[in-house]
Design a protein around this motif. Structure first.
Motif, PDB file in Angstrom:
ATOM      1  N   GLY A 114       0.713  -1.304  -0.134  1.00 40.25           N
ATOM      2  CA  GLY A 114      -0.075  -0.060   0.120  1.00 40.25           C
ATOM      3  C   GLY A 114       0.768   1.335  -0.039  1.00 40.25           C
ATOM      4  N   GLU A 115       1.818   1.451   0.305  1.00 42.42           N
ATOM      5  CA  GLU A 115       3.035   1.868   0.130  1.00 42.42           C
ATOM      6  C   GLU A 115       3.953   2.849  -1.168  1.00 42.42           C
ATOM      7  OE1 GLU A 115       4.233   2.654   4.553  1.00 42.42           O
ATOM      8  OE2 GLU A 115       6.111   1.898   3.393  1.00 42.42           O
ATOM      9  N   VAL A 116       3.813   3.772  -1.284  1.00 44.14           N
ATOM     10  CA  VAL A 116       4.965   4.170  -2.659  1.00 44.14           C
ATOM     11  C   VAL A 116       6.038   4.537  -2.466  1.00 44.14           C
ATOM     12  CG1 VAL A 116       4.928   6.023  -4.828  1.00 44.14           C
ATOM     13  CG2 VAL A 116       3.028   4.696  -3.373  1.00 44.14           C
ATOM     14  N   LEU A 117       7.290   4.131  -2.817  1.00 45.64           N
ATOM     15  CA  LEU A 117       8.438   4.976  -2.722  1.00 45.64           C
ATOM     16  C   LEU A 117       8.320   6.447  -3.741  1.00 45.64           C
ATOM     17  CD1 LEU A 117      11.606   4.947  -1.591  1.00 45.64           C
ATOM     18  CD2 LEU A 117      12.739   3.503  -3.438  1.00 45.64           C
ATOM     19  N   ILE A 118       9.132   7.103  -2.753  1.00 43.55           N
ATOM     20  CA  ILE A 118       9.275   8.799  -3.602  1.00 43.55           C
ATOM     21  C   ILE A 118      10.539   8.869  -3.714  1.00 43.55           C
ATOM     22  CG2 ILE A 118       8.458  11.007  -3.702  1.00 43.55           C
ATOM     23  CD1 ILE A 118       6.152   9.876  -1.996  1.00 43.55           C
ATOM     24  N   ARG A 119      11.425   9.431  -4.779  1.00 45.65           N
ATOM     25  CA  ARG A 119      12.509   9.943  -5.505  1.00 45.65           C
ATOM     26  C   ARG A 119      12.007  11.815  -5.167  1.00 45.65           C
ATOM     27  NH1 ARG A 119      17.324  12.960  -5.257  1.00 45.65           N
ATOM     28  NH2 ARG A 119      18.063  12.313  -6.895  1.00 45.65           N
ATOM     29  N   LEU A 120      12.847  12.389  -3.965  1.00 43.36           N
ATOM     30  CA  LEU A 120      12.333  13.815  -3.781  1.00 43.36           C
ATOM     31  C   LEU A 120      13.184  14.069  -4.376  1.00 43.36           C
ATOM     32  CD1 LEU A 120      11.603  13.005  -0.259  1.00 43.36           C
ATOM     33  CD2 LEU A 120      10.206  14.156  -1.428  1.00 43.36           C
ATOM     34  N   LEU A 134       6.668   0.610  -6.532  1.00 46.57           N
ATOM     35  CA  LEU A 134       5.431   1.017  -6.032  1.00 46.57           C
ATOM     36  C   LEU A 134       5.344  -0.845  -5.031  1.00 46.57           C
ATOM     37  CD1 LEU A 134       3.266   1.126  -9.443  1.00 46.57           C
ATOM     38  CD2 LEU A 134       3.279   2.667  -7.420  1.00 46.57           C
ATOM     39  N   GLY A 135       4.687  -0.248  -4.402  1.00 44.19           N
ATOM     40  CA  GLY A 135       4.914  -1.496  -3.214  1.00 44.19           C
ATOM     41  C   GLY A 135       2.960  -2.547  -3.212  1.00 44.19           C
ATOM     42  N   GLU A 136       3.328  -3.065  -3.054  1.00 49.53           N
ATOM     43  CA  GLU A 136       2.190  -4.566  -2.908  1.00 49.53           C
ATOM     44  C   GLU A 136       1.277  -3.688  -2.910  1.00 49.53           C
ATOM     45  OE1 GLU A 136       2.309  -8.053  -0.852  1.00 49.53           O
ATOM     46  OE2 GLU A 136       0.297  -8.433  -1.279  1.00 49.53           O
ATOM     47  N   GLY A 137      -0.051  -4.014  -3.876  1.00 51.12           N
ATOM     48  CA  GLY A 137      -1.477  -3.617  -4.126  1.00 51.12           C
ATOM     49  C   GLY A 137      -2.201  -1.373  -4.840  1.00 51.12           C
ATOM     50  N   VAL A 138      -0.002  -1.206  -5.059  1.00 51.68           N
ATOM     51  CA  VAL A 138      -1.042   0.250  -5.341  1.00 51.68           C
ATOM     52  C   VAL A 138      -1.230   0.553  -6.266  1.00 51.68           C
ATOM     53  CG1 VAL A 138       0.042   2.548  -5.465  1.00 51.68           C
ATOM     54  CG2 VAL A 138       1.449   0.832  -3.556  1.00 51.68           C
ATOM     55  N   THR A 139      -2.465   1.230  -6.811  1.00 46.27           N
ATOM     56  CA  THR A 139      -3.285   1.242  -7.501  1.00 46.27           C
ATOM     57  C   THR A 139      -3.327   2.405  -8.390  1.00 46.27           C
ATOM     58  OG1 THR A 139      -4.680   1.688  -6.584  1.00 46.27           O
ATOM     59  CG2 THR A 139      -4.423  -0.972  -7.227  1.00 46.27           C
ATOM     60  N   ALA A 140      -3.307   3.506  -7.826  1.00 47.95           N
ATOM     61  CA  ALA A 140      -3.410   4.843  -8.268  1.00 47.95           C
ATOM     62  C   ALA A 140      -2.107   6.072  -8.552  1.00 47.95           C
ATOM     63  CB  ALA A 140      -3.954   6.025  -6.905  1.00 47.95           C
ATOM     64  N   ALA A 183       9.088   6.821   1.931  1.00 47.99           N
ATOM     65  CA  ALA A 183       7.895   5.138   1.344  1.00 47.99           C
ATOM     66  C   ALA A 183       6.393   6.211   2.668  1.00 47.99           C
ATOM     67  CB  ALA A 183       8.199   4.429   1.447  1.00 47.99           C
ATOM     68  N   LEU A 184       5.903   6.227   1.417  1.00 50.20           N
ATOM     69  CA  LEU A 184       4.409   6.782   2.616  1.00 50.20           C
ATOM     70  C   LEU A 184       3.438   5.863   1.671  1.00 50.20           C
ATOM     71  CD1 LEU A 184       4.955  10.471   1.998  1.00 50.20           C
ATOM     72  CD2 LEU A 184       4.592   8.661   4.525  1.00 50.20           C
ATOM     73  N   PRO A 185       2.558   5.792   2.683  1.00 53.28           N
ATOM     74  CA  PRO A 185       1.142   5.162   2.407  1.00 53.28           C
ATOM     75  C   PRO A 185       0.731   6.190   0.382  1.00 53.28           C
ATOM     76  CG  PRO A 185       0.538   5.560   4.252  1.00 53.28           C
ATOM     77  CD  PRO A 185       1.866   6.128   4.060  1.00 53.28           C
ATOM     78  N   GLU A 186       0.025   5.240  -0.337  1.00 57.26           N
ATOM     79  CA  GLU A 186      -0.087   6.032  -1.643  1.00 57.26           C
ATOM     80  C   GLU A 186      -1.335   7.452  -0.876  1.00 57.26           C
ATOM     81  OE1 GLU A 186      -2.570   3.741  -4.562  1.00 57.26           O
ATOM     82  OE2 GLU A 186      -3.600   2.493  -3.346  1.00 57.26           O
ATOM     83  N   ARG A 187      -2.002   6.848  -0.177  1.00 54.28           N
ATOM     84  CA  ARG A 187      -3.145   8.202   0.593  1.00 54.28           C
ATOM     85  C   ARG A 187      -3.033   9.319   0.166  1.00 54.28           C
ATOM     86  NH1 ARG A 187      -3.061   4.605   4.661  1.00 54.28           N
ATOM     87  NH2 ARG A 187      -2.419   5.259   6.367  1.00 54.28           N
ATOM     88  N   LEU A 188      -1.336   9.208   0.665  1.00 56.90           N
ATOM     89  CA  LEU A 188      -0.589  10.814   0.866  1.00 56.90           C
ATOM     90  C   LEU A 188      -0.410  11.735   0.632  1.00 56.90           C
ATOM     91  CD1 LEU A 188       1.447   9.897   4.352  1.00 56.90           C
ATOM     92  CD2 LEU A 188      -1.802  10.589   3.789  1.00 56.90           C
ATOM     93  N   LEU A 189      -0.421  10.498  -0.823  1.00 58.39           N
ATOM     94  CA  LEU A 189       0.206  12.149  -2.790  1.00 58.39           C
ATOM     95  C   LEU A 189      -0.409  12.239  -2.826  1.00 58.39           C
ATOM     96  CD1 LEU A 189       2.794   9.332  -1.888  1.00 58.39           C
ATOM     97  CD2 LEU A 189       2.663   8.917  -3.875  1.00 58.39           C
ATOM     98  N   ASN A 205      -8.614  18.414   4.912  1.00 58.15           N
ATOM     99  CA  ASN A 205      -8.178  17.716   5.078  1.00 58.15           C
ATOM    100  C   ASN A 205      -8.465  16.850   3.244  1.00 58.15           C
ATOM    101  OD1 ASN A 205     -10.503  17.579   4.440  1.00 58.15           O
ATOM    102  ND2 ASN A 205     -11.647  17.787   6.023  1.00 58.15           N
ATOM    103  N   ARG A 206      -7.810  15.551   3.467  1.00 63.88           N
ATOM    104  CA  ARG A 206      -8.340  15.419   1.734  1.00 63.88           C
ATOM    105  C   ARG A 206      -9.483  16.055   0.924  1.00 63.88           C
ATOM    106  NH1 ARG A 206      -7.273   8.424   0.492  1.00 63.88           N
ATOM    107  NH2 ARG A 206      -9.116   9.136   2.835  1.00 63.88           N
ATOM    108  N   ALA A 207     -10.615  15.947   1.326  1.00 65.12           N
ATOM    109  CA  ALA A 207     -12.243  16.451   0.207  1.00 65.12           C
ATOM    110  C   ALA A 207     -11.218  18.309   0.440  1.00 65.12           C
ATOM    111  CB  ALA A 207     -13.075  15.970   1.483  1.00 65.12           C
ATOM    112  N   GLU A 208     -10.996  18.584   0.989  1.00 69.83           N
ATOM    113  CA  GLU A 208     -10.550  20.794   1.184  1.00 69.83           C
ATOM    114  C   GLU A 208      -9.236  20.119   0.161  1.00 69.83           C
ATOM    115  OE1 GLU A 208     -10.586  20.447   5.533  1.00 69.83           O
ATOM    116  OE2 GLU A 208     -10.833  22.398   5.139  1.00 69.83           O
ATOM    117  N   ILE A 209      -7.777  19.882  -0.136  1.00 71.44           N
ATOM    118  CA  ILE A 209      -6.798  19.757  -0.941  1.00 71.44           C
ATOM    119  C   ILE A 209      -7.782  19.705  -2.646  1.00 71.44           C
ATOM    120  CG2 ILE A 209      -4.538  18.487  -2.075  1.00 71.44           C
ATOM    121  CD1 ILE A 209      -4.446  17.840   1.021  1.00 71.44           C
ATOM    122  N   ALA A 210      -8.670  18.701  -2.826  1.00 75.53           N
ATOM    123  CA  ALA A 210      -9.158  17.966  -3.661  1.00 75.53           C
ATOM    124  C   ALA A 210      -9.880  19.495  -3.982  1.00 75.53           C
ATOM    125  CB  ALA A 210     -10.153  16.957  -3.422  1.00 75.53           C
ATOM    126  N   GLU A 211     -10.045  20.575  -3.405  1.00 72.60           N
ATOM    127  CA  GLU A 211     -10.774  21.696  -3.901  1.00 72.60           C
ATOM    128  C   GLU A 211     -10.362  22.710  -3.281  1.00 72.60           C
ATOM    129  OE1 GLU A 211     -14.568  21.745  -0.043  1.00 72.60           O
ATOM    130  OE2 GLU A 211     -12.774  23.242  -0.006  1.00 72.60           O
TER     131      GLU A 211
END
Ligand SMILES: [Zn+2]
Length: 344
Positions: free
Chosen positions: A28-34, A72-78, A126-132, A294-300
């Motif tokens: 569920g995590e993603v490795l990011i090259r910062l 990408l870690g296992e199960g990352v789809t987005a 490395a962070l959960p994909e929901r934080l990207l 929160n995530r919804a506000e970021i999307a705004e």
């Protein structure tokens, strides 16, 4: 990989560029090259040992960052390898009642990147994909790294908490900071008239260029609430955006009109302040404590970053091996906007 870590508690000189193990992406995590990281006032609290929830040094600081997906870690789809992304530093659990209700910024188990665990002053994280956050194409890595957190604050304060409406007058206290520059832009985007306080002729020009309608120089007019009253026909501002803390909070309350709203977040000049209760009660002020979106506000607000309505303001960019100088710049009186660390 290389990381800029604090080796102990103290001033900017505590930073060292050191070799540390490269993290890997778990399920569920993603490795990011910062590619870039944004400096934040939280660094100072942690560096000086005033944030009890941080792990002891050595620790990699850095709340804000952007880069590209490296693995990408296992199960990352987005996301796919190579995607440009920014980071939401609020690592919410996604399982507690507020998270399940979409109020992830109120997570009962919140852990913040670069505060509760190693942060973005590193080549990889490395962070959960929901934080990207998918990067708006318009923004380069430097802008992207500092394009999320200041707006997470300013948007949450002005739009969500303050409910600022077109035509209202918003006072932004300390408009030269990262969040201050974001607040001027957000208030204008919401259709408000903006009064900003700042210091120096150069900063006044910079704040006007961001869209502020009126600027008060708080060095020339330390009682800035008086100046705000004059600029509003004696009434005061409808909404006050207060992020300075003990040094200004009483004046910020006095700068609001009868029945006005004062939005408070941040306290770098002190967490405790003496307040005249009558200035709140008799003038029927609503004081709203604020934190982050929160995530919804970021999307705004993401579309406004994408179309250029909001543009992150960068004070300076430092190379990765100049973390000490970059930290020192955070406290420079002439700083305007965000300090960026470029990571190669
Ligand atoms: Zn949660």
């Amino acid at each position: 990989m290389k990381a800029a870590q604090i080796s102990g508690f103290g001033g900017p000189e505590m930073f060292r560029l050191t070799e540390v193990p490269t993290p890997s992406a778990g399920p569920g995590e993603v490795l990011i090259r910062l590619r870039a990281a944004g400096l934040n006032r939280a660094d100072i609290n942690i560096r000086e040992g005033r944030f009890a929830e941080s792990p002891p040094p050595p620790m990699t600081l850095g709340v804000e960052g952007a880069g590209e997906v490296a693995a990408l870690g296992e199960g990352v789809t987005a996301f796919t390898v190579g995607d440009r992304v920014a980071i939401n530093p609020m690592k919410f659990c996604a399982q507690c009642p507020p998270c399940l209700d979409g109020r992830d910024s109120e997570c009962l188990h919140m852990r913040v990147v670069g505060e509760h665990f190693d942060g973005t002053y590193a080549q990889y994280i490395a962070l959960p994909e929901r934080l990207l956050i998918p990067a708006p194409e318009r923004l380069g890595y430097h802008e992207l790294a500092v394009g999320i957190v200041p707006y997470m604050t300013a948007w949450h304060m002005l739009k969500t908490r303050g409910q600022v409406r077109a035509g209202e007058t918003v006072l932004v206290v300390g408009a030269g900071s990262g969040v201050g520059t974001a607040a001027v832009q957000v208030a204008k985007a919401l259709g408000a008239k903006v009064i900003a306080t700042t210091s120096s002729d150069r900063k006044q020009e910079q704040v006007r260029a961001l869209g502020a309608d009126e600027v008060v120089d708080y060095r020339a007019e330390p009682d800035f609430h008086e100046a705000v009253r004059k600029l509003t026909g004696g009434a005061g501002a409808d909404v006050v955006h207060e992020t300075v803390g003990a040094a200004t909070v009483q004046k910020s309350i006095l700068a609001a009109r009868h029945g006005g709203r004062v939005l408070g977040m941040g306290s770098h000049t002190g967490r405790t302040a003496e307040i005249d209760l009558w200035s709140l009660y008799r003038r029927e002020i609503t004081f709203l404590g604020c934190h982050l979106s929160n995530r919804a506000e970021i999307a705004e607000f993401l579309p406004l970053l994408a179309d250029g309505s909001l543009t992150p303001v960068i004070d300076s960019v430092y190379p990765f091996d100049a973390a000490v100088e970059a930290q020192a710049r955070l406290d420079a009186p002439d700083r305007f906007g965000k300090v960026v660390l470029s990571i190669d």
